[in-house]
Write a protein that holds these residues in place. Structure first.
Motif, PDB file in Angstrom:
ATOM      1  N   VAL A 171      -9.243   5.240  -6.964  1.00  0.00           N
ATOM      2  CA  VAL A 171      -8.086   4.965  -6.109  1.00  0.00           C
ATOM      3  C   VAL A 171      -8.265   5.786  -4.837  1.00  0.00           C
ATOM      4  CG1 VAL A 171      -5.588   5.163  -5.837  1.00  0.00           C
ATOM      5  CG2 VAL A 171      -6.565   4.504  -8.055  1.00  0.00           C
ATOM      6  N   ILE A 172      -8.239   5.141  -3.683  1.00  0.00           N
ATOM      7  CA  ILE A 172      -8.420   5.845  -2.426  1.00  0.00           C
ATOM      8  C   ILE A 172      -7.085   5.967  -1.700  1.00  0.00           C
ATOM      9  CG2 ILE A 172     -10.829   5.175  -2.229  1.00  0.00           C
ATOM     10  CD1 ILE A 172     -10.066   3.047  -0.216  1.00  0.00           C
ATOM     11  N   ILE A 173      -6.967   6.988  -0.859  1.00  0.00           N
ATOM     12  CA  ILE A 173      -5.702   7.244  -0.173  1.00  0.00           C
ATOM     13  C   ILE A 173      -5.328   6.082   0.739  1.00  0.00           C
ATOM     14  CG2 ILE A 173      -6.765   8.489   1.759  1.00  0.00           C
ATOM     15  CD1 ILE A 173      -3.357   9.237  -0.001  1.00  0.00           C
ATOM     16  N   ASP A 174      -6.326   5.335   1.211  1.00  0.00           N
ATOM     17  CA  ASP A 174      -6.087   4.155   2.051  1.00  0.00           C
ATOM     18  C   ASP A 174      -5.142   3.154   1.378  1.00  0.00           C
ATOM     19  OD1 ASP A 174      -8.690   5.396   2.009  1.00  0.00           O
ATOM     20  OD2 ASP A 174      -9.448   3.920   3.425  1.00  0.00           O
ATOM     21  N   ASN A 175      -5.163   3.146   0.049  1.00  0.00           N
ATOM     22  CA  ASN A 175      -4.406   2.143  -0.710  1.00  0.00           C
ATOM     23  C   ASN A 175      -2.897   2.279  -0.524  1.00  0.00           C
ATOM     24  OD1 ASN A 175      -4.055  -0.010  -2.432  1.00  0.00           O
ATOM     25  ND2 ASN A 175      -5.147   0.912  -4.147  1.00  0.00           N
ATOM     26  N   MET A 176      -2.436   3.429  -0.039  1.00  0.00           N
ATOM     27  CA  MET A 176      -1.011   3.577   0.272  1.00  0.00           C
ATOM     28  C   MET A 176      -0.559   2.538   1.291  1.00  0.00           C
ATOM     29  SD  MET A 176       0.537   5.937  -1.452  1.00  0.00           S
ATOM     30  CE  MET A 176       2.015   5.951  -0.434  1.00  0.00           C
ATOM     31  N   MET A 177      -1.472   2.131   2.152  1.00  0.00           N
ATOM     32  CA  MET A 177      -1.122   1.217   3.240  1.00  0.00           C
ATOM     33  C   MET A 177      -0.847  -0.199   2.751  1.00  0.00           C
ATOM     34  SD  MET A 177      -1.277   3.193   5.921  1.00  0.00           S
ATOM     35  CE  MET A 177      -1.399   2.109   7.333  1.00  0.00           C
ATOM     36  N   ASN A 178      -1.342  -0.541   1.565  1.00  0.00           N
ATOM     37  CA  ASN A 178      -1.177  -1.898   1.058  1.00  0.00           C
ATOM     38  C   ASN A 178       0.123  -2.098   0.282  1.00  0.00           C
ATOM     39  OD1 ASN A 178      -3.801  -3.156   1.887  1.00  0.00           O
ATOM     40  ND2 ASN A 178      -4.591  -1.428   0.728  1.00  0.00           N
ATOM     41  N   LEU A 179       0.864  -1.012   0.083  1.00  0.00           N
ATOM     42  CA  LEU A 179       2.090  -1.103  -0.712  1.00  0.00           C
ATOM     43  C   LEU A 179       3.224  -1.821   0.019  1.00  0.00           C
ATOM     44  CD1 LEU A 179       2.139   2.481  -2.277  1.00  0.00           C
ATOM     45  CD2 LEU A 179       0.996   0.405  -3.117  1.00  0.00           C
ATOM     46  N   GLU A 180       3.180  -1.830   1.347  1.00  0.00           N
ATOM     47  CA  GLU A 180       4.240  -2.487   2.108  1.00  0.00           C
ATOM     48  C   GLU A 180       4.282  -3.983   1.822  1.00  0.00           C
ATOM     49  OE1 GLU A 180       6.120  -2.389   6.634  1.00  0.00           O
ATOM     50  OE2 GLU A 180       4.069  -1.693   6.290  1.00  0.00           O
ATOM     51  N   LEU A 181       3.127  -4.584   1.584  1.00  0.00           N
ATOM     52  CA  LEU A 181       3.102  -5.995   1.202  1.00  0.00           C
ATOM     53  C   LEU A 181       3.932  -6.215  -0.057  1.00  0.00           C
ATOM     54  CD1 LEU A 181       2.004  -8.926   1.283  1.00  0.00           C
ATOM     55  CD2 LEU A 181      -0.013  -8.091   0.037  1.00  0.00           C
ATOM     56  N   LEU A 182       3.783  -5.320  -1.035  1.00  0.00           N
ATOM     57  CA  LEU A 182       4.508  -5.475  -2.293  1.00  0.00           C
ATOM     58  C   LEU A 182       6.012  -5.273  -2.114  1.00  0.00           C
ATOM     59  CD1 LEU A 182       2.113  -3.607  -4.756  1.00  0.00           C
ATOM     60  CD2 LEU A 182       2.288  -6.064  -4.336  1.00  0.00           C
ATOM     61  N   THR A 183       6.403  -4.232  -1.381  1.00  0.00           N
ATOM     62  CA  THR A 183       7.839  -3.960  -1.239  1.00  0.00           C
ATOM     63  C   THR A 183       8.537  -5.052  -0.437  1.00  0.00           C
ATOM     64  OG1 THR A 183       7.430  -2.558   0.708  1.00  0.00           O
ATOM     65  CG2 THR A 183       7.531  -1.471  -1.443  1.00  0.00           C
ATOM     66  N   GLN A 184       7.869  -5.569   0.570  1.00  0.00           N
ATOM     67  CA  GLN A 184       8.481  -6.605   1.385  1.00  0.00           C
ATOM     68  C   GLN A 184       8.578  -7.935   0.628  1.00  0.00           C
ATOM     69  OE1 GLN A 184       9.564  -6.627   5.038  1.00  0.00           O
ATOM     70  NE2 GLN A 184       9.970  -4.619   4.172  1.00  0.00           N
ATOM     71  N   VAL A 185       7.544  -8.263  -0.127  1.00  0.00           N
ATOM     72  CA  VAL A 185       7.597  -9.488  -0.924  1.00  0.00           C
ATOM     73  C   VAL A 185       8.643  -9.363  -2.024  1.00  0.00           C
ATOM     74  CG1 VAL A 185       6.298 -10.943  -2.543  1.00  0.00           C
ATOM     75  CG2 VAL A 185       5.276 -10.272  -0.368  1.00  0.00           C
ATOM     76  N   SER A 186       8.813  -8.162  -2.556  1.00  0.00           N
ATOM     77  CA  SER A 186       9.870  -7.939  -3.543  1.00  0.00           C
ATOM     78  C   SER A 186      11.232  -8.290  -2.959  1.00  0.00           C
ATOM     79  CB  SER A 186       9.855  -6.473  -3.999  1.00  0.00           C
ATOM     80  OG  SER A 186      10.869  -6.228  -4.946  1.00  0.00           O
ATOM     81  N   LYS A 187      11.472  -7.899  -1.730  1.00  0.00           N
ATOM     82  CA  LYS A 187      12.738  -8.239  -1.067  1.00  0.00           C
ATOM     83  C   LYS A 187      12.850  -9.738  -0.831  1.00  0.00           C
ATOM     84  CE  LYS A 187      12.838  -3.856   1.447  1.00  0.00           C
ATOM     85  NZ  LYS A 187      12.769  -3.237   2.789  1.00  0.00           N
TER      86      LYS A 187
END
Length: 413
Positions: A171-187
């Motif tokens: 798991v690389i620290i860069d992966n934090m940046m991809n979480l916004e896709l998940l939170t926005q799609v959740s909404k």
């Protein structure tokens, strides 16, 4: 009506309100608009070089370097076009981005990468936000979120970054940046699982990725059977215990964004600690454009021909500027003003020589002097597509401040 009048006055006078306090904005509307206009003209030079099914990566040794849609950087160029269209209303840019997106859309089915946030959210996400066309863009994001979530492991409580050896479950620290896709799609969908996965990944990363001084490791390798940490390593930094400059940017931006998405104070506090680490580091140059690694001076000179060279990483600086502008919105007093002022300094310096490219040069890229991965002898002192993206994003965010509007405009509908 009174509130509207105040907002107009703030825009005219160059004053913004952060956490209920008025702050002078040092950069003018003319400065921001000029740099957006310059960027719009420059990126057309690049656009004329790109094969229709390819995406720009860099300009190296006087040659264009392109990628297929499956490369992690493929979403940045379309995303930059969207931001520049937003900032200039140049319809030629709108046409160019709409012509490019069909060649990227198939990546919504790609379950072999953690970078779908970069690839799809920066591109189709901005498209949905600016056009409201859910028919054209929403399905791509929803399908992409499902593909990304397939990489989540319940034992490690993280989204896997890479599938290749020698890693077990990296798991690389860069992966934090991809979480916004998940939170926005959740909404957008009401599917809380995406939100829960994003939070779990951020919490696990907070627990395992950071040292006591709040600098971040690049790679954490997990035991997939137990969820325990096997090793803490680097792949692009100077050495395992060093603070790779862009990695600190991914962390700063990621936890600032996750606070916005969740309102969890631990994420805000983490972002503040990371910002303090970056801004107070004795090796941060006066112009705030960092060297490629904060610990580069500790490398053995014989280990890499570039090791001790004073190479800057403009991509890290652009990330810092964009993230600090947002973090300033969630803090108050002198702390908030510090973040705003530092972001202004970075934007000022990126918008002139030696970092800003002259029109028609630099292969059509906006900024010079970024670094991809020195340990891999890859993309050393070159323009990079994601440096341009976060630079333009920071300009747009600042433009919104000048206009008295919300600095973050969500896509969730």
């Amino acid at each position: 009506m009174k509130k509207q009048i105040i907002m107009v006055l703030c825009s005219v006078l160059g004053i913004c309100t952060i956490q209920g306090q008025s702050r002078d904005l040092k950069l003018s509307k003319v400065f921001i608009q000029q740099n957006l206009s310059d960027a719009a003209q420059q990126i057309k030079v690049l656009a004329n070089e790109i094969p229709k099914e390819k995406f720009p990566k860099t300009f190296e040794n006087n040659k264009q370097v392109f990628s297929s849609s499956s490369w992690w950087c493929s979403g940045f160029y379309p995303g930059t076009l969207w931001y520049l269209y937003e900032g200039t209303q140049d319809h030629e840019l709108l046409q160019k981005v709409e012509e490019k997106l069909p060649y990227l859309e198939k990546e919504k089915y790609n379950k072999g990468t953690h970078d779908l946030g970069f690839m799809l959210f920066c591109s189709f996400g901005n498209g949905l936000r600016l056009t409201g066309d859910s028919v054209k863009y929403k399905d791509v994001l929803v399908t992409g979120a499902a593909s990304l979530s397939s990489r989540f492991n319940e034992t490690t409580n993280t989204i896997r970054s890479w599938d290749h050896k020698p890693w077990h479950y990296p798991v690389i620290i860069d992966n934090m940046m991809n979480l916004e896709l998940l939170t926005q799609v959740s909404k957008m969908t009401g599917n809380n699982r995406y939100y829960d996965l994003a939070v779990a990944h951020a919490e696990t990363t907070l627990k395992n990725h950071f040292r006591k001084d709040y600098s971040s490791y690049h790679v954490i390798d997990y035991d997939v059977n137990t969820g325990k940490v096997i090793e803490k390593k680097t792949h692009q930094g100077a050495f395992d215990e060093s603070a790779w400059s862009r990695g600190q940017g991914w962390a700063l931006y990621g936890y600032t964004m996750m606070y916005r998405e969740t309102k969890k104070k631990e994420f805000l506090n983490q972002a503040r600690h990371i910002a303090k680490y970056i801004l107070n580091h004795p090796n941060l140059p006066q112009d705030l454009i960092p060297y490629w690694d904060f610990d580069k001076d500790k490398i053995e000179p014989s280990s890499n021909m570039y090791a001790k060279k004073d190479l800057r990483d403009v991509s890290a600086a652009a990330l810092y500027a964009s993230a600090l502008l947002e973090l300033a919105q969630y803090t108050a007093g002198k702390e908030s003003m510090l973040y705003l002022t530092k972001a202004e300094t970075i934007l000022t310096n990126l918008s002139k020589a030696p970092y800003k490219a002259e029109y028609g040069k630099n292969g059509g890229y906006l900024l010079k002097h970024s670094v991809g991965a020195i340990p891999l002898n890859s993309e050393i002192d070159v323009p990079l597509t994601y440096a341009d993206y976060y630079y333009v994003e920071a300009l747009i965010r600042y433009k919104r401040l000048l206009e008295g509007s919300a600095i973050i405009q969500e896509i969730a509908k």
